[in-house]
Design a protein around this motif. Structure first.
Motif, PDB file in Angstrom:
ATOM      1  N   ARG A  65      -4.168  13.402  -7.597  1.00  0.00           N
ATOM      2  CA  ARG A  65      -3.264  11.984  -7.643  1.00  0.00           C
ATOM      3  C   ARG A  65      -3.480  11.208  -6.575  1.00  0.00           C
ATOM      4  NH1 ARG A  65      -3.361  10.868 -12.137  1.00  0.00           N
ATOM      5  NH2 ARG A  65      -3.390   9.029 -11.153  1.00  0.00           N
ATOM      6  N   LEU A  66      -3.472  11.741  -5.277  1.00  0.00           N
ATOM      7  CA  LEU A  66      -3.432  10.773  -4.132  1.00  0.00           C
ATOM      8  C   LEU A  66      -4.812  10.415  -3.879  1.00  0.00           C
ATOM      9  CD1 LEU A  66      -1.067  13.389  -1.927  1.00  0.00           C
ATOM     10  CD2 LEU A  66      -0.467  10.904  -2.903  1.00  0.00           C
ATOM     11  N   SER A  67      -5.884  10.971  -4.206  1.00  0.00           N
ATOM     12  CA  SER A  67      -7.166  10.477  -4.056  1.00  0.00           C
ATOM     13  C   SER A  67      -7.315   9.277  -4.813  1.00  0.00           C
ATOM     14  CB  SER A  67      -8.174  11.115  -4.584  1.00  0.00           C
ATOM     15  OG  SER A  67      -8.285  12.506  -4.099  1.00  0.00           O
ATOM     16  N   ARG A  68      -6.540   8.911  -5.919  1.00  0.00           N
ATOM     17  CA  ARG A  68      -6.288   7.933  -6.992  1.00  0.00           C
ATOM     18  C   ARG A  68      -5.422   6.552  -6.585  1.00  0.00           C
ATOM     19  NH1 ARG A  68      -8.716  11.717  -8.617  1.00  0.00           N
ATOM     20  NH2 ARG A  68     -10.091  11.621 -10.440  1.00  0.00           N
ATOM     21  N   SER A  69      -4.877   6.939  -5.158  1.00  0.00           N
ATOM     22  CA  SER A  69      -3.858   5.825  -4.876  1.00  0.00           C
ATOM     23  C   SER A  69      -4.477   4.563  -4.318  1.00  0.00           C
ATOM     24  CB  SER A  69      -2.872   6.592  -3.668  1.00  0.00           C
ATOM     25  OG  SER A  69      -3.887   6.666  -2.549  1.00  0.00           O
ATOM     26  N   GLY A  70      -5.887   4.902  -3.816  1.00  0.00           N
ATOM     27  CA  GLY A  70      -6.536   3.835  -3.435  1.00  0.00           C
ATOM     28  C   GLY A  70      -6.245   3.395  -1.992  1.00  0.00           C
ATOM     29  N   VAL A  71      -5.165   4.150  -1.246  1.00  0.00           N
ATOM     30  CA  VAL A  71      -4.697   3.619   0.048  1.00  0.00           C
ATOM     31  C   VAL A  71      -4.874   4.681   1.182  1.00  0.00           C
ATOM     32  CG1 VAL A  71      -2.922   2.060  -0.936  1.00  0.00           C
ATOM     33  CG2 VAL A  71      -2.418   4.444  -0.384  1.00  0.00           C
ATOM     34  N   LEU A  72      -5.776   5.547   0.774  1.00  0.00           N
ATOM     35  CA  LEU A  72      -5.798   6.834   1.778  1.00  0.00           C
ATOM     36  C   LEU A  72      -7.029   6.708   2.486  1.00  0.00           C
ATOM     37  CD1 LEU A  72      -4.168   9.922  -0.068  1.00  0.00           C
ATOM     38  CD2 LEU A  72      -3.254   8.730   2.027  1.00  0.00           C
ATOM     39  N   PRO A  88     -11.414   3.465  -3.987  1.00  0.00           N
ATOM     40  CA  PRO A  88     -11.020   2.543  -2.966  1.00  0.00           C
ATOM     41  C   PRO A  88     -10.307   3.551  -1.907  1.00  0.00           C
ATOM     42  CG  PRO A  88     -10.198   1.826  -5.091  1.00  0.00           C
ATOM     43  CD  PRO A  88     -10.732   3.204  -5.296  1.00  0.00           C
ATOM     44  N   ARG A  89     -10.323   3.055  -0.790  1.00  0.00           N
ATOM     45  CA  ARG A  89      -9.672   3.819   0.436  1.00  0.00           C
ATOM     46  C   ARG A  89      -8.707   2.742   1.128  1.00  0.00           C
ATOM     47  NH1 ARG A  89     -13.136   7.212   3.475  1.00  0.00           N
ATOM     48  NH2 ARG A  89     -14.495   8.519   1.977  1.00  0.00           N
ATOM     49  N   GLY A  90      -7.884   3.261   1.980  1.00  0.00           N
ATOM     50  CA  GLY A  90      -6.911   2.394   2.828  1.00  0.00           C
ATOM     51  C   GLY A  90      -6.628   2.892   4.075  1.00  0.00           C
ATOM     52  N   ASP A  91      -5.740   2.626   4.869  1.00  0.00           N
ATOM     53  CA  ASP A  91      -5.272   3.085   6.058  1.00  0.00           C
ATOM     54  C   ASP A  91      -4.119   4.250   6.337  1.00  0.00           C
ATOM     55  OD1 ASP A  91      -5.552  -0.485   7.198  1.00  0.00           O
ATOM     56  OD2 ASP A  91      -7.157   1.293   7.071  1.00  0.00           O
ATOM     57  N   TYR A  92      -3.857   4.958   5.097  1.00  0.00           N
ATOM     58  CA  TYR A  92      -2.701   5.873   5.350  1.00  0.00           C
ATOM     59  C   TYR A  92      -3.451   7.446   5.348  1.00  0.00           C
ATOM     60  CZ  TYR A  92       0.902   2.622   4.410  1.00  0.00           C
ATOM     61  OH  TYR A  92       1.951   1.754   4.841  1.00  0.00           O
ATOM     62  N   ILE A  93      -2.887   7.997   5.748  1.00  0.00           N
ATOM     63  CA  ILE A  93      -3.145   9.466   5.956  1.00  0.00           C
ATOM     64  C   ILE A  93      -2.147  10.505   5.585  1.00  0.00           C
ATOM     65  CG2 ILE A  93      -3.934  11.291   7.654  1.00  0.00           C
ATOM     66  CD1 ILE A  93      -4.997   9.021   9.405  1.00  0.00           C
ATOM     67  N   ILE A  94      -2.212  11.482   4.632  1.00  0.00           N
ATOM     68  CA  ILE A  94      -1.045  12.081   4.280  1.00  0.00           C
ATOM     69  C   ILE A  94      -1.355  13.798   4.496  1.00  0.00           C
ATOM     70  CG2 ILE A  94      -1.908  12.390   1.751  1.00  0.00           C
ATOM     71  CD1 ILE A  94       1.247  12.293   1.149  1.00  0.00           C
ATOM     72  N   ILE A  95      -0.371  14.459   5.087  1.00  0.00           N
ATOM     73  CA  ILE A  95      -0.662  15.896   5.099  1.00  0.00           C
ATOM     74  C   ILE A  95       0.313  16.723   4.583  1.00  0.00           C
ATOM     75  CG2 ILE A  95      -0.613  17.606   6.990  1.00  0.00           C
ATOM     76  CD1 ILE A  95      -1.164  15.422   9.055  1.00  0.00           C
ATOM     77  N   GLN A 132       0.911  -1.375   0.064  1.00  0.00           N
ATOM     78  CA  GLN A 132      -0.148  -0.087  -0.088  1.00  0.00           C
ATOM     79  C   GLN A 132       0.839   1.338   0.109  1.00  0.00           C
ATOM     80  OE1 GLN A 132      -3.155   0.862   2.633  1.00  0.00           O
ATOM     81  NE2 GLN A 132      -4.297  -0.949   2.081  1.00  0.00           N
ATOM     82  N   PHE A 133       1.995   1.418   0.907  1.00  0.00           N
ATOM     83  CA  PHE A 133       2.683   2.342   0.926  1.00  0.00           C
ATOM     84  C   PHE A 133       3.350   2.758  -0.406  1.00  0.00           C
ATOM     85  CE2 PHE A 133       5.316   5.403   3.207  1.00  0.00           C
ATOM     86  CZ  PHE A 133       6.267   5.490   2.398  1.00  0.00           C
ATOM     87  N   THR A 134       3.934   1.792  -1.006  1.00  0.00           N
ATOM     88  CA  THR A 134       4.554   1.832  -2.458  1.00  0.00           C
ATOM     89  C   THR A 134       3.483   2.559  -3.284  1.00  0.00           C
ATOM     90  OG1 THR A 134       5.699  -0.225  -2.113  1.00  0.00           O
ATOM     91  CG2 THR A 134       5.612   0.692  -4.159  1.00  0.00           C
ATOM     92  N   ARG A 135       2.303   2.103  -3.290  1.00  0.00           N
ATOM     93  CA  ARG A 135       1.208   2.914  -4.135  1.00  0.00           C
ATOM     94  C   ARG A 135       0.990   4.152  -3.998  1.00  0.00           C
ATOM     95  NH1 ARG A 135      -3.385  -0.336  -5.036  1.00  0.00           N
ATOM     96  NH2 ARG A 135      -4.218   1.414  -5.791  1.00  0.00           N
ATOM     97  N   LEU A 136       1.160   4.505  -2.569  1.00  0.00           N
ATOM     98  CA  LEU A 136       0.992   5.920  -2.244  1.00  0.00           C
ATOM     99  C   LEU A 136       1.946   6.784  -2.570  1.00  0.00           C
ATOM    100  CD1 LEU A 136      -0.278   8.326  -0.431  1.00  0.00           C
ATOM    101  CD2 LEU A 136       0.817   7.264   1.523  1.00  0.00           C
ATOM    102  N   PHE A 137       3.148   6.365  -2.434  1.00  0.00           N
ATOM    103  CA  PHE A 137       4.452   6.845  -2.709  1.00  0.00           C
ATOM    104  C   PHE A 137       4.339   7.030  -4.213  1.00  0.00           C
ATOM    105  CE2 PHE A 137       7.573   8.633  -0.105  1.00  0.00           C
ATOM    106  CZ  PHE A 137       8.589   8.992  -0.669  1.00  0.00           C
TER     107      PHE A 137
END
Ligand code: P6P
Length: 340
Positions: free
Chosen positions: A79-86, A105-112, A24-29
């Motif tokens: 872009r981050l909305s489409r990561s599917g992990v936030l 799709p959502r996930g468990d990460y939060i980004i500020i 998941q983290f790789t997707r976000l990054f």
């Protein structure tokens, strides 16, 4: 092709070492990296096409929003909305937490993030940057998001970093295991590992602060500045003053060369005696980076990463950089606190 390590390759290698890592983290990054490339393209063209100047809007900080600020913010949210992990995002430009649209799709990460920090420098071609801070939610994934999921102490960050847009575009980040720097090779559109395992010198020769506000500082900060300017300090000569007014640029120089960055409390408004920098999208990520590189970050007395945020746009006095230099500041503040 030489041993060129791309940022995706580096993350995947590190991913292996994170137990329970699900990719998941790789997707976000990857979405963050794509955003950086898109923003870098706009920043590098800023002088050529009409993305300079003001939009006429005012953001939640009461600052005039520059077109590039707004553009960078839009790109990151899209872009981050489409990561599917936030499960949530927060931006320095938006008053409230940004929920991920239902249809993604959502996930468990939060980004500020601060989409384009230092934007007042855009028109004069001074380095500006994107700063980001990543957490995992603490509440149950099936439950409604809690504000305490977003307002976590900086020590809970799972990753943090910044993108520096300048003579070259650089991505500097840590996932907790060292600080690594990547430089964008525009000919192939990849961030290549250029600064592995960055360590900040234990003691610097540079202080960075806006001395124009000295009359509004508390006594401790004035005392700290006179130490760094005195030939009787540990260096036995005055530190050099270097301040460009863009946090990412000032921080990055001090990270590589050593030194201390200060944005102290400002006593102009007794109701807001905490200075200008925002805890969640500026102080926390930079404090995470500097500590993982062997430095320190405090608000004068307290470790930045230990501050419990009370609201999203909370500000904090900020002293950050080489360990020995920050320790001098802390000793001055502690001595004053004992006298009170
Ligand atoms: P001053 C940019 O607006 C910013 O938030 C940081 O990038 C920078 O360090 C600081 O403000 C500069 O503030 O008050 O010295 O102009």
């Amino acid at each position: 092709m030489s041993q060129q390590v791309t940022v995706t390759e580096h993350i995947l290698l590190h991913q292996k070492m994170i137990p329970g890592a699900t990719g998941q983290f790789t997707r976000l990054f990857n979405e963050l990296v794509l955003s950086a490339k898109i923003i870098a393209r706009a920043v590098n063209k800023a002088g050529l096409v009409d993305v300079l100047g003001f939009t006429g809007d005012i953001n939640v900080q009461g600052e005039e929003v520059k077109k590039l600020d707004e553009y960078a913010n839009r790109i990151l949210i899209h872009r981050l909305s489409r990561s599917g992990v936030l499960c949530a995002m927060a931006s320095e430009e938006n008053a409230d937490i940004i929920e991920v649209p239902e249809n993604f799709p959502r996930g468990d990460y939060i980004i500020i993030f601060d989409p384009l920090d230092g934007s007042s420098n855009i028109d004069v071609n001074v380095n500006i940057g994107t700063i980001f801070s990543i957490f995992k939610r603490r509440s149950n994934s099936d439950a409604a998001l809690l504000s305490s999921d977003v307002l976590q102490k900086g020590s809970e960050q799972v990753a943090a970093g910044y993108i520096l847009y300048g003579s070259s575009t650089m991505l500097i980040f840590s996932t907790g295991d060292g600080v690594h720097g990547f430089t964008l090779d525009p000919s192939v559109g990849e961030f290549i590992l250029s600064h592995p395992n960055i360590r900040i010198p234990e003691q610097g020769k540079i202080y960075s602060v806006n001395e124009g506000y000295e009359r509004y500082w508390d006594r401790d900060t004035k005392k700290a500045l006179s130490y760094f300017k005195s030939p009787k300090n540990a260096l036995r000569k005055p530190y050099s003053g270097r301040y460009i007014g863009s946090l990412v640029a000032d921080f990055h120089r001090n990270l590589l060369y050593g030194g201390i960055f200060m944005y102290p409390a400002d006593l102009r408004d007794p109701k807001k005696p905490w200075g200008k920098l925002r805890l969640t999208c500026e102080c926390n990520p930079m404090a995470f980076i500097v500590e993982k590189a062997g430095g320190l970050a405090i608000d004068g007395l307290k470790r930045i990463l230990d501050i419990e945020p009370e609201h999203l746009h909370q500000r904090a006095p900020f002293f950050c950089g080489s360990a020995k230099d920050v320790q001098v500041v802390q000793e001055i503040f502690e001595a004053e606190a004992r006298r009170k």
